[in-house]
Design a protein around this motif. Sequence first.
Motif, mmCIF file in Angstrom:
data_model
loop_
_atom_site.group_PDB
_atom_site.id
_atom_site.type_symbol
_atom_site.label_atom_id
_atom_site.label_comp_id
_atom_site.label_asym_id
_atom_site.label_seq_id
_atom_site.Cartn_x
_atom_site.Cartn_y
_atom_site.Cartn_z
ATOM 1 N N ARG A 61 43.425 24.863 61.767
ATOM 2 C CA ARG A 61 43.565 24.908 63.218
ATOM 3 C C ARG A 61 42.556 25.912 63.736
ATOM 4 O O ARG A 61 42.526 27.058 63.284
ATOM 5 C CB ARG A 61 44.970 25.335 63.619
ATOM 6 C CG ARG A 61 45.196 25.181 65.141
ATOM 7 C CD ARG A 61 46.490 25.763 65.579
ATOM 8 N NE ARG A 61 46.287 27.219 65.657
ATOM 9 C CZ ARG A 61 47.214 28.118 65.406
ATOM 10 N NH1 ARG A 61 48.411 27.765 65.041
ATOM 11 N NH2 ARG A 61 46.942 29.403 65.510
ATOM 12 N N PHE B 4 45.289 19.748 53.245
ATOM 13 C CA PHE B 4 45.054 20.986 53.996
ATOM 14 C C PHE B 4 44.550 20.686 55.397
ATOM 15 O O PHE B 4 43.859 19.698 55.631
ATOM 16 C CB PHE B 4 44.050 21.877 53.252
ATOM 17 C CG PHE B 4 44.560 22.338 51.922
ATOM 18 C CD1 PHE B 4 45.411 23.428 51.825
ATOM 19 C CD2 PHE B 4 44.215 21.667 50.760
ATOM 20 C CE1 PHE B 4 45.901 23.841 50.605
ATOM 21 C CE2 PHE B 4 44.700 22.076 49.528
ATOM 22 C CZ PHE B 4 45.550 23.165 49.454
ATOM 23 N N HIS B 5 44.900 21.589 56.302
ATOM 24 C CA HIS B 5 44.497 21.440 57.694
ATOM 25 C C HIS B 5 44.072 22.816 58.220
ATOM 26 O O HIS B 5 44.692 23.832 57.886
ATOM 27 C CB HIS B 5 45.663 20.903 58.534
ATOM 28 C CG HIS B 5 45.367 20.859 59.993
ATOM 29 N ND1 HIS B 5 44.512 19.935 60.554
ATOM 30 C CD2 HIS B 5 45.797 21.644 61.016
ATOM 31 C CE1 HIS B 5 44.431 20.150 61.850
ATOM 32 N NE2 HIS B 5 45.198 21.184 62.155
ATOM 33 N N THR C 212 46.447 25.700 56.731
ATOM 34 C CA THR C 212 47.803 25.338 56.323
ATOM 35 C C THR C 212 47.765 24.198 55.311
ATOM 36 O O THR C 212 46.805 23.433 55.254
ATOM 37 C CB THR C 212 48.669 24.891 57.520
ATOM 38 O OG1 THR C 212 48.059 23.766 58.138
ATOM 39 C CG2 THR C 212 48.856 26.003 58.523
ATOM 40 N N ARG C 213 48.826 24.138 54.545
ATOM 41 C CA ARG C 213 49.019 23.006 53.634
ATOM 42 C C ARG C 213 49.964 22.072 54.372
ATOM 43 O O ARG C 213 51.152 22.357 54.496
ATOM 44 C CB ARG C 213 49.610 23.484 52.321
ATOM 45 C CG ARG C 213 49.523 22.438 51.254
ATOM 46 C CD ARG C 213 49.775 23.070 49.902
ATOM 47 N NE ARG C 213 49.418 22.177 48.846
ATOM 48 C CZ ARG C 213 48.928 22.557 47.697
ATOM 49 N NH1 ARG C 213 48.721 23.840 47.464
ATOM 50 N NH2 ARG C 213 48.648 21.689 46.770
ATOM 51 N N CYS C 214 49.426 20.989 54.906
ATOM 52 C CA CYS C 214 50.175 20.127 55.805
ATOM 53 C C CYS C 214 50.928 19.020 55.080
ATOM 54 O O CYS C 214 51.740 18.325 55.688
ATOM 55 C CB CYS C 214 49.246 19.527 56.853
ATOM 56 S SG CYS C 214 47.858 18.622 56.167
ATOM 57 N N ARG C 215 50.662 18.845 53.815
ATOM 58 C CA ARG C 215 51.328 17.788 53.057
ATOM 59 C C ARG C 215 51.799 18.351 51.729
ATOM 60 O O ARG C 215 51.052 19.023 51.022
ATOM 61 C CB ARG C 215 50.348 16.636 52.809
ATOM 62 C CG ARG C 215 50.965 15.402 52.230
ATOM 63 C CD ARG C 215 50.003 14.222 52.249
ATOM 64 N NE ARG C 215 48.728 14.469 51.606
ATOM 65 C CZ ARG C 215 48.552 14.525 50.281
ATOM 66 N NH1 ARG C 215 49.555 14.386 49.459
ATOM 67 N NH2 ARG C 215 47.350 14.732 49.785
ATOM 68 N N ARG D 159 43.626 29.092 61.454
ATOM 69 C CA ARG D 159 44.699 29.066 60.453
ATOM 70 C C ARG D 159 44.440 27.937 59.461
ATOM 71 O O ARG D 159 44.073 26.841 59.849
ATOM 72 C CB ARG D 159 46.053 28.805 61.104
ATOM 73 C CG ARG D 159 46.461 29.836 62.094
ATOM 74 C CD ARG D 159 47.357 30.856 61.453
ATOM 75 N NE ARG D 159 47.819 31.783 62.469
ATOM 76 C CZ ARG D 159 47.681 33.086 62.360
ATOM 77 N NH1 ARG D 159 47.147 33.622 61.313
ATOM 78 N NH2 ARG D 159 48.106 33.876 63.321
ATOM 79 N N HIS E 77 52.675 24.784 50.788
ATOM 80 C CA HIS E 77 53.436 23.950 51.711
ATOM 81 C C HIS E 77 54.739 24.685 52.006
ATOM 82 O O HIS E 77 55.274 25.389 51.145
ATOM 83 C CB HIS E 77 53.719 22.576 51.098
ATOM 84 C CG HIS E 77 54.339 21.635 52.063
ATOM 85 N ND1 HIS E 77 55.706 21.495 52.177
ATOM 86 C CD2 HIS E 77 53.786 20.799 52.971
ATOM 87 C CE1 HIS E 77 55.968 20.608 53.114
ATOM 88 N NE2 HIS E 77 54.822 20.165 53.617
ATOM 89 N N TRP E 78 55.278 24.523 53.202
ATOM 90 C CA TRP E 78 56.461 25.296 53.592
ATOM 91 C C TRP E 78 57.644 25.046 52.654
ATOM 92 O O TRP E 78 58.417 25.957 52.390
ATOM 93 C CB TRP E 78 56.832 25.051 55.054
ATOM 94 C CG TRP E 78 57.302 23.662 55.374
ATOM 95 C CD1 TRP E 78 56.542 22.620 55.822
ATOM 96 C CD2 TRP E 78 58.643 23.178 55.284
ATOM 97 N NE1 TRP E 78 57.321 21.511 56.003
ATOM 98 C CE2 TRP E 78 58.625 21.828 55.679
ATOM 99 C CE3 TRP E 78 59.860 23.741 54.904
ATOM 100 C CZ2 TRP E 78 59.766 21.034 55.702
ATOM 101 C CZ3 TRP E 78 60.999 22.949 54.930
ATOM 102 C CH2 TRP E 78 60.950 21.615 55.329
#
Length: 170
Positions: free
Chosen positions: A124, A121-122, A97-100, A95, A57-58
């Motif tokens: 795209r 996870f998401h 991503t870890r969205c949460r 892509r 996650h960011w």
Amino acid sequence: MPCRVIAPFIYDQAIAYLMRRWKFDKQRGLATIAAELALFSSNSCEVDQLILPMPLHWRRQLERGFNQSKDLLDAMAKRHPFLFKHRPRTRDAPRLTRCRATPKQSLATREERQRNLAGAFHVRGDLAGRPVLVIDDVCTTGATAAAVTHALHAAGAGPVTLWCVARTPR
């Protein structure tokens, strides 16, 4: 469909020491050693396999200063250039991503990990049956691998493989 896990080592005290120094003491040069350990299994990639690092996650990446899975993939690709040609290179490439944000998995039980990671996870982009290889440092309970596999399959991925340095004993 579960993912296949490639992990040449058992997560023991020596591997745990290496991982702690690398991830939490920010000794990023240890990624080279971790890559050599991961490559010990020297499995090759499928021809059209998409290779992705396990995302952080960011906020976690900002806190840590780096994504250890991306560092591991970069170090592996330097040692084995065949890994480079399978990495996404364009802006419109799929892509992961870890969205949460989730609590630190290292402190959670198996059940907590599974609950924490549901929907975390998401993907795209459409993977259109393409096999995917996900690079990570350690596989413990398999909850992260299961959550990522679920997200990848929901985006149309074919078989998913997790390639890491070590896994905990079953």
